[in-house]
Design a protein around this motif. Structure first.
Motif, PDB file in Angstrom:
ATOM      1  N   ALA A 257      93.483 -62.023 128.999  1.00 35.75           N
ATOM      2  CA  ALA A 257      94.608 -62.394 129.123  1.00 35.75           C
ATOM      3  C   ALA A 257      95.422 -62.717 127.968  1.00 35.75           C
ATOM      4  O   ALA A 257      96.069 -61.797 127.485  1.00 35.75           O
ATOM      5  CB  ALA A 257      95.579 -63.128 130.374  1.00 35.75           C
ATOM      6  N   GLN A 258      94.713 -64.444 127.370  1.00 37.27           N
ATOM      7  CA  GLN A 258      95.212 -64.841 125.926  1.00 37.27           C
ATOM      8  C   GLN A 258      95.414 -63.311 124.915  1.00 37.27           C
ATOM      9  O   GLN A 258      96.362 -63.640 123.868  1.00 37.27           O
ATOM     10  CB  GLN A 258      95.205 -65.913 126.048  1.00 37.27           C
ATOM     11  N   GLN A 259      94.570 -63.484 124.892  1.00 41.31           N
ATOM     12  CA  GLN A 259      93.573 -62.640 123.517  1.00 41.31           C
ATOM     13  C   GLN A 259      94.335 -61.280 123.502  1.00 41.31           C
ATOM     14  O   GLN A 259      94.870 -60.685 122.493  1.00 41.31           O
ATOM     15  CB  GLN A 259      92.197 -62.087 123.312  1.00 41.31           C
ATOM     16  N   ASN A 260      93.733 -60.197 125.086  1.00 42.83           N
ATOM     17  CA  ASN A 260      95.101 -59.176 124.469  1.00 42.83           C
ATOM     18  C   ASN A 260      96.496 -59.227 124.015  1.00 42.83           C
ATOM     19  O   ASN A 260      97.505 -58.159 123.451  1.00 42.83           O
ATOM     20  CB  ASN A 260      95.072 -57.939 125.710  1.00 42.83           C
ATOM     21  N   ILE A 261      97.404 -60.318 125.008  1.00 44.26           N
ATOM     22  CA  ILE A 261      98.340 -60.913 124.742  1.00 44.26           C
ATOM     23  C   ILE A 261      99.050 -60.984 123.026  1.00 44.26           C
ATOM     24  O   ILE A 261      99.892 -60.584 122.113  1.00 44.26           O
ATOM     25  CB  ILE A 261      99.750 -61.812 125.773  1.00 44.26           C
ATOM     26  N   THR A 262      98.092 -61.534 122.784  1.00 45.35           N
ATOM     27  CA  THR A 262      97.633 -62.570 120.862  1.00 45.35           C
ATOM     28  C   THR A 262      98.139 -61.097 120.604  1.00 45.35           C
ATOM     29  O   THR A 262      98.585 -60.395 119.624  1.00 45.35           O
ATOM     30  CB  THR A 262      97.089 -63.491 120.803  1.00 45.35           C
ATOM     31  N   ALA A 263      96.972 -60.554 120.900  1.00 47.64           N
ATOM     32  CA  ALA A 263      96.843 -58.665 119.987  1.00 47.64           C
ATOM     33  C   ALA A 263      98.022 -57.826 120.089  1.00 47.64           C
ATOM     34  O   ALA A 263      98.137 -57.015 119.359  1.00 47.64           O
ATOM     35  CB  ALA A 263      95.450 -58.514 120.681  1.00 47.64           C
ATOM     36  N   LEU A 264      98.560 -57.427 121.034  1.00 51.24           N
ATOM     37  CA  LEU A 264      99.049 -55.983 120.991  1.00 51.24           C
ATOM     38  C   LEU A 264     101.423 -56.818 120.562  1.00 51.24           C
ATOM     39  O   LEU A 264     102.173 -56.312 120.574  1.00 51.24           O
ATOM     40  CB  LEU A 264      99.902 -56.083 122.530  1.00 51.24           C
ATOM     41  N   GLU A 265     101.481 -58.170 120.963  1.00 49.30           N
ATOM     42  CA  GLU A 265     102.121 -59.068 121.404  1.00 49.30           C
ATOM     43  C   GLU A 265     103.550 -58.864 119.957  1.00 49.30           C
ATOM     44  O   GLU A 265     104.452 -58.412 119.909  1.00 49.30           O
ATOM     45  CB  GLU A 265     103.000 -59.988 121.674  1.00 49.30           C
ATOM     46  N   GLY A 266     102.972 -58.786 118.224  1.00 48.20           N
ATOM     47  CA  GLY A 266     103.264 -58.570 117.712  1.00 48.20           C
ATOM     48  C   GLY A 266     103.784 -57.430 117.070  1.00 48.20           C
ATOM     49  O   GLY A 266     104.417 -57.409 116.387  1.00 48.20           O
ATOM     50  N   GLY A 267     103.939 -55.910 117.913  1.00 47.86           N
ATOM     51  CA  GLY A 267     103.091 -54.957 116.973  1.00 47.86           C
ATOM     52  C   GLY A 267     104.647 -54.057 117.241  1.00 47.86           C
ATOM     53  O   GLY A 267     104.296 -52.578 117.182  1.00 47.86           O
ATOM     54  N   GLU A 268     104.941 -54.205 117.904  1.00 46.83           N
ATOM     55  CA  GLU A 268     106.330 -53.555 118.618  1.00 46.83           C
ATOM     56  C   GLU A 268     106.995 -52.421 118.816  1.00 46.83           C
ATOM     57  O   GLU A 268     106.147 -50.967 118.686  1.00 46.83           O
ATOM     58  CB  GLU A 268     106.922 -54.101 116.933  1.00 46.83           C
ATOM     59  N   PHE A 269     105.531 -52.289 119.547  1.00 47.24           N
ATOM     60  CA  PHE A 269     105.359 -51.558 120.433  1.00 47.24           C
ATOM     61  C   PHE A 269     106.498 -50.952 121.437  1.00 47.24           C
ATOM     62  O   PHE A 269     107.323 -52.336 122.574  1.00 47.24           O
ATOM     63  CB  PHE A 269     103.935 -51.270 121.130  1.00 47.24           C
TER      64      PHE A 269
END
Ligand code: SF4
Ligand code: SF4
Length: 446
Positions: A257-269
């Motif tokens: 979960a931590q890896q996925n959150i880190t990978a996506l949260e900065g993307g402004e999707f």
């Protein structure tokens, strides 16, 4: 890929994390033992045993929680037979969140039971290594592709060697077809919208879906692009952790979960999309993994707020209705983790209504599990096959010439049901049906 800060919890954080990984007393107390969930429970319907009903399982959890019973073989057996389908949660008038309870019970078992070394080895290889490593998954995918396409699979099957190998042979025969080219090569890419960009979305491509459902992932990208979405398949994403959480391995699930959150949260999707109901359910419940940790709970909550099943997302936007007619008679199996986990029933049906010529014939008891349930069909094959046989009788009663569902695991199970019990008809994902309607292709009907 390691992410800074992940897995670095200080020793002082350990006790609250461990305390979370058991059925929570507040959740257990909500059950008033009324039994209104019993008829919704596939294992109770199949086995007719109170201890294999939601009420019976909650009773056993209370006994263990209050120290009146140990985590015995008996407890492990009855909890292990639960499909975690959460039909009981939908049926319960008292708001018992059975999904949380069963995940806590499975984690408690994992932390209490000493498994045999071969079992520990297999679980470590599968849950801690293979599923977490795109590189290993890719290597395993190519190995499987060679096995399936070189004629080796047929030779071993016809020679009777697989039958001699017992469980391993069963697994080799049950393995779905590896779909080359794998979807891994799309990770890190951005696909522009067709026409004006109306939405920016991130696609979570899954783990095994990159090998076994590459074409479904591609169809998902095409359908989203047709609907004005710029689709990013973010680099750094990993397996969602659903299989680990359902196997009681919540600490691995947290790291995923931590890896996925880190990978996506900065993307402004605008939204994060999955085409896999089982993954979506856990992805939306990431905050439950971090109730002990305010910082990660907040980040997980922001992540979950953007998480959408692909049918949920498409049904919520101004759908591109440039769809060719499909003159087919379909029936729809509700995936448990879409219906009971995410409470989504209407969205796929709304999409079906948008396809001209399509006739939906509702499947009786479509809210009852098909017996797939992650790796349940491998671990409890007899119960799983009994549920599947019942399901296929219901399918036959609709006289449909196609089954549609919303989860790759359900697709594999229903495909197995179609060839084993009949009717031998194709099984498609909701998004594959839409993809064919956008392309003007008739799904092949046998
Ligand atoms: S889980 Fe809900 S429906 Fe089932 S026995 Fe408990 S209170 Fe009743
Ligand atoms: S999750 Fe499904 S199998 Fe398990 S107790 Fe609830 S209804 Fe029964």
């Amino acid at each position: 890929m390691p992410v800074a800060g992940i897995g670095s919890a200080s020793p002082t954080q350990e006790p609250p994390m461990a305390a979370l990984d058991v059925p929570q007393e507040a959740d257990l107390r909500k059950c008033v033992h009324c039994g209104l969930c019993l008829n919704a429970c596939p294992t109770y319907r199949e086995l007719g045993v109170e201890m294999d009903s939601p009420r019976g399982r909650i009773y056993q959890m209370v006994e263990v929680s209050e120290g009146r019973s140990p985590v015995s073989d008996h407890y492990v057996e009855h909890i292990g037979l639960c499909l975690a389908c959460r039909a009981c949660e939908t049926a319960c008038p008292s708001g018992v969140q059975y999904g949380r309870l069963i995940e806590g019970a499975l984690a408690q078992i994992e932390n209490s039971v000493r498994r045999s070394w071969p079992e520990r080895l297999v679980r470590w290889l599968a849950y801690d290594k293979l599923l977490r490593s795109p590189l290993l998954l890719k290597a395993a995918g190519y190995g499987l592709l060679f096995y399936q396409r070189s004629g080796l699979a047929r030779m071993l099957s016809e020679s009777g060697v697989l039958a001699e190998l017992g469980r391993l042979g069963d697994l080799a025969q049950l393995a779905p077809e590896a779909q080359s080219p794998f979807f891994f090569s799309n990770i890190g890419r951005v696909y522009s919208a067709e026409g004006d960009t109306r939405h920016r979305v991130a696609l979570l491509a899954g783990c095994m879906q990159n090998v076994f459902f590459s074409r479904l992932n591609e169809a998902t990208v095409r359908v989203l692009r047709k609907n004005g979405c710029e689709v990013t398949v973010p680099a750094g994403q990993v397996c969602c952790g659903a299989l680990q959480v359902h196997a009681g391995l919540r600490s691995i699930g947290r790291e995923q979960a931590q890896q996925n959150i880190t990978a996506l949260e900065g993307g402004e999707f605008d939204a994060y999309i999955t085409n896999t109901a089982g993954c979506g359910s856990v992805l939306k419940e990431y905050p439950d993994l971090f109730e002990h940790d305010p910082e990660w709970h907040g980040r997980a909550s922001a992540f979950a707020a953007k998480m959408r099943d692909v049918s949920e997302f498409l049904a919520s936007i101004d759908l591109n209705t440039d769809l060719a007619p499909i003159h087919a008679r379909i029936t729809y199996q509700d995936s448990c983790h879409l219906l009971h986990g995410q409470k989504i029933a209407e969205a796929p049906r709304k999409l079906f209504r948008a396809i001209p010529g399509l006739e939906l014939h509702e499947l009786p008891m479509s809210d009852i599990c098909c017996g797939s349930a992650g790796v349940y069909n491998i671990e409890h094959t007899d119960v799983s096959m009994a549920l599947l046989e019942d399901k296929m009788h219901m399918v036959a009663s609709t006289k449909a010439n196609m089954i549609v569902t919303a989860n790759p695991g359900c697709m594999l199970q229903l495909q197995a049901g179609a060839s084993r019990f009949g009717p031998d008809i194709p099984v498609l994902h909701v998004v594959e049906l839409l993809d064919r309607a956008y392309a003007g292709l008739l799904p092949s009907l046998r």
